[in-house]
Design a protein around this motif. Structure first.
Motif, PDB file in Angstrom:
ATOM      1  N   LEU A 191       0.819  -1.209   0.000  1.00  0.00           N
ATOM      2  CA  LEU A 191       0.000   0.000   0.000  1.00  0.00           C
ATOM      3  C   LEU A 191       0.854   1.260   0.000  1.00  0.00           C
ATOM      4  N   ALA A 236      -4.650   2.332  -5.368  1.00  0.00           N
ATOM      5  CA  ALA A 236      -4.760   2.081  -3.926  1.00  0.00           C
ATOM      6  C   ALA A 236      -6.157   1.604  -3.559  1.00  0.00           C
ATOM      7  N   THR A 293      -6.949  -1.971  -1.830  1.00  0.00           N
ATOM      8  CA  THR A 293      -7.767  -2.020  -0.611  1.00  0.00           C
ATOM      9  C   THR A 293      -8.934  -2.984  -0.787  1.00  0.00           C
ATOM     10  N   TYR A 331      -7.426   5.595   2.280  1.00  0.00           N
ATOM     11  CA  TYR A 331      -6.283   5.087   1.504  1.00  0.00           C
ATOM     12  C   TYR A 331      -5.497   6.191   0.810  1.00  0.00           C
ATOM     13  N   LYS A 355      -2.617   4.259   6.066  1.00  0.00           N
ATOM     14  CA  LYS A 355      -2.644   2.895   5.543  1.00  0.00           C
ATOM     15  C   LYS A 355      -2.451   1.873   6.661  1.00  0.00           C
TER      16      LYS A 355
END
Length: 454
Positions: free
Chosen positions: A29, A48, A52, A95, A129
């Motif tokens: 991430l 991202a 996720t 995120y 994150k």
């Protein structure tokens, strides 16, 4: 589907066994430069979101999807139904990350996660994150048989325009309805010092532009008579504080925080205040950091030193951010600050204010079954019960959740700490703090589900 209740030993063992995987997922991430600010590429932000979504699917949640958010990046949403008689818990994180800033100020590349002395260094490793990974790893402990109903909301533009998710939640309240809400976007004052954030300052921000001339003028030919826009803006911004650093804007009094804040020595060390440089403002540090107004100039559009020419400037711009006490009103606060700047503007300069951003504060009710369960979980994970702390930052979604669901308990904790350098160069996350946070969350889910069912 509710599984057999796990013991605390089983939960801690599962987290320990899974921790290497969680660390690698965090590094994946962090390697994505998901900066959702204007002028930055959108593709990494969407990457991202996709990662996720993948991580939440791997956590055993049966329903996972991306949901468009008007004017913003998608929210990643997941849910699992509550077992009979069990409560529902909402898990939140984001995120997107702050821009890295000047690469020369980083000891390691901002988006190349680097493990040094038990910590992961990189932009977003802590904020936020680590919150995503805390949720994912805590949920994986239960292998799809959760002791509570689960709803997960991970947004993609908290750092720049979080109010857009607020509007989304107001239009879609059923997606986030829950008995308890865990906001994994705060942390502890120090590593190993368990804390629950019970107050957040609100915030407001705006861009102010001063204009004086049609175009730049030679400072030798015109300097001394032509009004310099940069000099005017500097005078206006400097007028916001007195010689002690207290705010001079009328109607913005200092507040009081009832808990215990850091000592001056602890704060100076954490903040990296240079020897001989004084702190600003008056009152206790807890009052100044968590319960009072604060005004910060966060950006200036002026010629750089390296690109300077001998000219009187026709225009100058600044970005101003105001932190608002939990019970304060961001709108009236911004109106007061803007009105003051217009009042002190010299020489009849033209002042234009644009790009407003606002978010309300939060003050928690510290009594309730969820908070009691969290206290027991954190005491097991850290070896001592958590204490209440405030946070000077803002989380735009929290006030909306409180307004929409006044009966829900809202709990703010996470793997960050005050030394994590969030929003600054050399951001880092201590791995042991991540482990304790995952254990705390998993223990809480088990404890809260069992207590409520009982």
């Amino acid at each position: 589907m509710r599984g057999k209740a796990l013991t605390p030993d089983e939960i801690e063992g599962a987290v320990a066994a899974d921790l290497p995987r969680a660390i690698e997922e965090l590094k994946r991430l962090v390697s994505i430069p998901s900066v959702a600010f204007p002028g930055h590429p959108e593709e990494p932000v969407r990457a991202a979101a996709a990662l996720t979504e993948e991580l939440l699917r791997g956590a055993g949640l049966p329903h996972v999807r991306q949901i468009p958010v008007e004017g913003s990046f998608p929210a990643v949403y997941a849910e699992a139904p509550a077992p009979p008689g069990a409560p529902t818990v909402l898990l939140y994180a984001h995120y997107d990350v702050q821009p890295a800033g000047d690469p020369a100020l980083w000891r390691t590349p901002a988006f190349e996660p680097t493990e040094i002395d038990g910590a992961i260094h990189g932009r977003g490793a802590a904020d936020d994150k680590s919150g995503i990974i805390s949720h994912v790893a805590a949920l994986r402990v239960f292998q799809g048989r959760f002791p509570v109903g689960v709803r997960v909301l991970i947004e993609g533009q908290e750092e720049y325009a979080g109010e857009r998710l607020e509007a989304f939640v107001e239009r879609n309240p059923e997606l986030v309805r829950a008995d308890t809400m865990i906001i994994a976007d705060t942390g502890n004052p120090r590593v190993g010092d368990p804390s629950v954030t019970t107050s957040l300052r609100g915030m407001g921000a705006f861009t102010i532009e001063v204009r004086t001339l049609e175009e730049p003028l030679h400072s030798g030919s015109f300097g001394g008579a032509a009004p310099d826009a940069l000099a005017a803006l500097i005078r206006m911004l400097a007028a916001l504080h007195d010689d002690h650093g207290d705010i001079r804007v009328p109607g913005l009094p200092r507040g009081t925080f009832l808990g215990v804040g850091p000592s001056e020595e602890e704060f100076r060390e954490t903040a990296g205040v240079l020897d001989g440089v004084s702190l600003v403002g008056s009152g206790s540090l807890a009052d100044r950091l968590w319960a009072s107004y604060a005004i910060t100039v966060t950006g200036l559009d002026v010629p750089t030193v390296s690109g300077a020419i001998n000219a009187v400037q026709p225009a100058a711009r600044a970005r101003v951010t105001v932190r608002v006490p939990p019970a304060g009103d961001p709108k009236t606060t911004i109106e007061a600050v803007v009105g003051f700047l217009q009042q002190v503007a010299p020489w009849g300069v033209r002042v234009d204010v644009t790009d407003y951003t606002m978010g309300s504060g939060f003050l928690a009710d510290t009594a309730g079954p969820a908070r009691s369960a969290l206290n027991r979980a954190m005491e097991r994970a850290y070896g001592r019960p958590p204490r209440d702390v405030g946070a000077g930052g803002s989380i735009p979604l929290v006030s909306t959740l409180v307004r929409q669901f006044p009966a829900a308990e809202v709990l703010l904790f996470g793997a960050e700490d005050d030394g994590a350098s969030i929003h600054a160069p050399n951001e880092r996350l201590v791995i042991e703090e991540l482990r304790r946070t995952i254990v705390s969350e998993a223990l809480f889910l088990q404890e809260y589900g069992s207590t409520a069912a009982g």
